[in-house]
Enzyme design. Sequence first.
Site, short mmCIF file in Angstrom:
data_model
loop_
_atom_site.label_atom_id
_atom_site.label_comp_id
_atom_site.label_asym_id
_atom_site.label_seq_id
_atom_site.Cartn_x
_atom_site.Cartn_y
_atom_site.Cartn_z
N GLU A 64 3.81 63.19 83.86
CA GLU A 64 4.62 63.76 84.95
C GLU A 64 5.10 62.68 85.92
O GLU A 64 4.39 62.35 86.87
CB GLU A 64 3.83 64.83 85.71
CG GLU A 64 4.65 65.47 86.84
CD GLU A 64 3.90 66.53 87.63
OE1 GLU A 64 2.68 66.72 87.42
OE2 GLU A 64 4.54 67.17 88.48
N LYS A 102 6.65 66.23 81.79
CA LYS A 102 6.85 67.16 82.91
C LYS A 102 7.73 66.48 83.95
O LYS A 102 7.24 65.78 84.84
CB LYS A 102 5.50 67.55 83.50
CG LYS A 102 5.60 68.46 84.73
CD LYS A 102 4.29 69.18 85.01
CE LYS A 102 4.36 69.94 86.32
NZ LYS A 102 3.26 70.88 86.49
N GLY A 153 4.09 75.34 89.68
CA GLY A 153 3.00 75.64 90.59
C GLY A 153 3.51 76.63 91.62
O GLY A 153 3.32 77.85 91.51
P1 13P Z 1 5.28 72.58 91.61
O1 13P Z 1 5.89 73.46 90.52
O2 13P Z 1 4.84 73.36 92.81
O3 13P Z 1 6.12 71.39 91.90
O4 13P Z 1 3.92 72.05 91.01
C1 13P Z 1 3.88 71.61 89.72
C2 13P Z 1 2.93 70.50 89.60
O5 13P Z 1 2.02 70.54 88.81
C3 13P Z 1 3.16 69.31 90.43
O6 13P Z 1 2.31 68.29 90.03
#
Ligand code: 13P
Length: 341
Positions: free
Chosen positions: A178, A220, A292
């Site tokens: 990510e 991600k 998230g």
């Molecule tokens: P958000 O979708 O709130 O950005 O969170 C996803 C996530 O895992 C960030 O590391």
Amino acid sequence: MNLTELNRVATAMVVSGKGILAADESSGTIKKRFDAIGVESTEGNRRDYREMLFRSKEAMSQYISGVILYDETIWQDAKDGTPLVKLIEQSGAIPGIKVDEGTQGLPMCPGETITVGLDKLAERLKKYYERGARFAKWRAVIDIGSGIPSMTAISVNAHALARYAALCQAAQIVPIVEPEVLMDGDHDIDRCYEVTSRVLNKTFQELRVQRVALEGMVLKPNMAISGKKCPKQASVEEVAEKTIRLLKACVPAAVPGIAFLSGGQSDEEATAHLNAMHKLGPLPWGLTFSYGRALQAAPQKAWSGRPENVTAGQNAFSHRARMNGLASKGEWQSSLEKKAA
Ligand code: 13P
């Protein structure tokens, strides 16, 4: 390393119609979320809240392929003594674990950070695997601003992401890689595109150098999107078109799947963007959500820490999960939101 098995898990994580629930907020972040709904962030309340999500039958069995947990949660048991990991497995979803230990200021690079947590990671991964985790997550953070990001920040974060990914695969755990380019600034969508392109290219270069098997990972990323404070906000169609163009240019087809972060988009924006991208197929990889905030804002509000609101919280979660599940197939329509409201 058994690459066939890593590929099987990675493919299951991004299967069409399902996506990932990012429930891995650190203790500091979940406190902020709980403050907003007037709930004290105790270990018990955090457990009750997450147990509510994991027991949401409709969402978990039909629309959620995997759940990213925080270290505290992976060791917690539900009220009846069942490990929370088991609840996730029983629903048919795959348990995963956030393994980075947050960010620290990057020396010589004011305003930039490096994600930490590589020390002892091999030992930690072994324990997480034994507990049931089959994938992991590591988040690098790249900010856009005046004079940043520097090549230094992009480079060291890509290096750390690849170190983490290689350690995961050696431990038979699928790494979610990510590299998040934040949408906090006033930059426009083209600046986001350009920075994200540099970040993704550097990340894949490092992954190759460190011999990470692309077939056994999930990416991600952020979408190509206008900064929140940019006066000119790109349309849903422009976000979809530029994001797909960017990903096709930067992400090899060997990668089984891409699962977006929501990054501060509203619930419906995050859904609409994913849906619009699927209108531009066929795509070389699975493309879904790993949200998230865009999955949890509604259930948090509906629950608000009250046992009598558990069903309302689960309904709100199931609705968002279903909307995003449909978007992962390009079958979502905004009228489905209005009907539920
Ligand atoms: P958000 O979708 O709130 O950005 O969170 C996803 C996530 O895992 C960030 O590391």
